[in-house]
Design a protein around this motif. Structure first.
Motif, PDB file in Angstrom:
ATOM      1  N   THR A  35     -37.677 -91.029 -34.093  1.00 26.13           N
ATOM      2  CA  THR A  35     -36.566 -90.514 -33.301  1.00 26.13           C
ATOM      3  C   THR A  35     -35.243 -91.138 -33.724  1.00 26.13           C
ATOM      4  OG1 THR A  35     -38.055 -90.228 -31.408  1.00 26.13           O
ATOM      5  CG2 THR A  35     -35.693 -90.190 -30.955  1.00 26.13           C
ATOM      6  N   GLU A  39     -32.228 -88.866 -35.250  1.00 28.86           N
ATOM      7  CA  GLU A  39     -31.016 -88.762 -34.440  1.00 28.86           C
ATOM      8  C   GLU A  39     -29.831 -89.442 -35.128  1.00 28.86           C
ATOM      9  OE1 GLU A  39     -30.793 -87.032 -31.664  1.00 28.86           O
ATOM     10  OE2 GLU A  39     -32.919 -86.596 -31.380  1.00 28.86           O
ATOM     11  N   LYS A  57     -30.449 -78.414 -33.145  1.00 27.99           N
ATOM     12  CA  LYS A  57     -31.760 -79.013 -32.896  1.00 27.99           C
ATOM     13  C   LYS A  57     -31.766 -80.492 -33.278  1.00 27.99           C
ATOM     14  CE  LYS A  57     -34.350 -74.723 -33.521  1.00 27.99           C
ATOM     15  NZ  LYS A  57     -35.431 -74.047 -34.260  1.00 27.99           N
ATOM     16  N   GLN A  60     -32.273 -84.019 -29.680  1.00 26.95           N
ATOM     17  CA  GLN A  60     -33.297 -83.618 -28.730  1.00 26.95           C
ATOM     18  C   GLN A  60     -33.875 -84.814 -27.988  1.00 26.95           C
ATOM     19  OE1 GLN A  60     -35.863 -80.496 -30.892  1.00 26.95           O
ATOM     20  NE2 GLN A  60     -34.909 -81.677 -32.527  1.00 26.95           N
ATOM     21  N   ASN A  62     -36.503 -86.076 -28.324  1.00 26.19           N
ATOM     22  CA  ASN A  62     -37.928 -85.826 -28.110  1.00 26.19           C
ATOM     23  C   ASN A  62     -38.623 -86.143 -29.418  1.00 26.19           C
ATOM     24  OD1 ASN A  62     -40.541 -84.824 -27.807  1.00 26.19           O
ATOM     25  ND2 ASN A  62     -39.888 -83.028 -26.644  1.00 26.19           N
ATOM     26  N   PHE A  64     -41.570 -86.019 -30.509  1.00 22.69           N
ATOM     27  CA  PHE A  64     -42.586 -85.108 -31.023  1.00 22.69           C
ATOM     28  C   PHE A  64     -41.964 -83.939 -31.789  1.00 22.69           C
ATOM     29  CE2 PHE A  64     -44.578 -87.278 -27.439  1.00 22.69           C
ATOM     30  CZ  PHE A  64     -45.744 -87.728 -28.034  1.00 22.69           C
ATOM     31  N   LEU A  65     -40.727 -83.595 -31.461  1.00 25.74           N
ATOM     32  CA  LEU A  65     -40.043 -82.521 -32.177  1.00 25.74           C
ATOM     33  C   LEU A  65     -39.505 -82.995 -33.523  1.00 25.74           C
ATOM     34  CD1 LEU A  65     -38.096 -80.823 -29.237  1.00 25.74           C
ATOM     35  CD2 LEU A  65     -40.287 -80.156 -30.242  1.00 25.74           C
ATOM     36  N   HIS A  66     -39.485 -84.311 -33.733  1.00 25.88           N
ATOM     37  CA  HIS A  66     -39.005 -84.867 -34.999  1.00 25.88           C
ATOM     38  C   HIS A  66     -40.151 -85.250 -35.934  1.00 25.88           C
ATOM     39  CE1 HIS A  66     -34.845 -84.879 -33.867  1.00 25.88           C
ATOM     40  NE2 HIS A  66     -35.019 -85.709 -32.849  1.00 25.88           N
TER      41      HIS A  66
END
Length: 221
Positions: A35, A39, A57, A60, A62, A64-66
């Motif tokens: 993350t 980010e 995007k 986030q 989050n 898990f989205l990365h």
């Protein structure tokens, strides 16, 4: 003076052998590292001129989205990994190639800063007599990701240095596209082989550096 870190460098899981606590703190540290890397790259790109409506995007928060599938597997094999590539439009930069490199290298810088913060918290806790493993793992995993991330091999952030040094051309760009397709698989295969054969040539060079930095961050020595 803080005690030595509660996890080794590199911090690797062993099946069987690793406890539930080991697995939990390792996974949390890996998610934090991914993350922070993603980010940080997104923030740097935005500050340098590649602004996206609503943050796109990028922001986030989050983990898990990365996650990148191969990069996630590499964490369990080598103790470091990489995040899913952050989309950056270099055409929006005033100096496209240079700013793109700065944006990518913000990933390792963010991981180093995260390791520094975790090391400070670790030192504070151990000074009060608390035995810590969670923040130790965050220190080690983020330092591993920061140092390995500087290697000039795609998909690691350090590969952006190659784009700055070498001028693009039709043949060069075509080669780069092929390399980008196969290099994540080759990188993972390299570390799988290194672990199976217990002959990690890269780790022999980089692990002492990670240990030294971790010691300095936690004890000032």
């Amino acid at each position: 003076m803080p005690a030595p870190l509660a996890v080794p460098v590199p911090f690797l899981l062993h099946f069987p052998g690793s406890t539930v606590e080991d697995i939990a703190v390792f996974c949390v540290a890996a998610l934090v590292a991914v993350t922070v890397s993603a980010e940080s790259q997104g923030l740097a790109a935005t500050l340098l001129g590649d602004r996206q409506s609503g943050g796109g995007k990028r922001f986030q928060f989050n983990a898990f989205l990365h996650l990148d599938p191969l990069g996630t597997l590499c964490f369990f094999v080598a103790g470091f990994g990489w995040a899913k590539e952050v989309k950056i439009d270099a055409a929006k930069f005033r100096h496209p190639r240079f700013y793109l490199m700065l944006s990518r290298l913000a990933g390792p810088l963010g991981n180093f800063m995260m390791a520094s913060i975790a090391a400070s918290i670790y030192a504070l806790l151990t000074n009060f007599g608390f035995e810590d493993k969670a923040f130790s793992s965050v220190v080690v995993v983020n330092l591993m990701m920061a140092i390995y991330g500087l290697i000039c091999v795609y998909p690691l952030p350090g590969s952006s240095i190659v784009g700055l040094v070498f001028r693009g051309g039709e043949g060069f760009d075509k080669t780069v596209r092929y390399v980008r397709l196969i290099s994540p698989f080759l990188l993972l295969a390299w570390f799988v082989a290194a672990r199976l054969l217990d002959r990690d040539v890269i780790g022999t060079v980089l692990h002492p550096l990670v240990r030294s930095i971790a010691l300095f961050l936690t004890t000032g020595m």
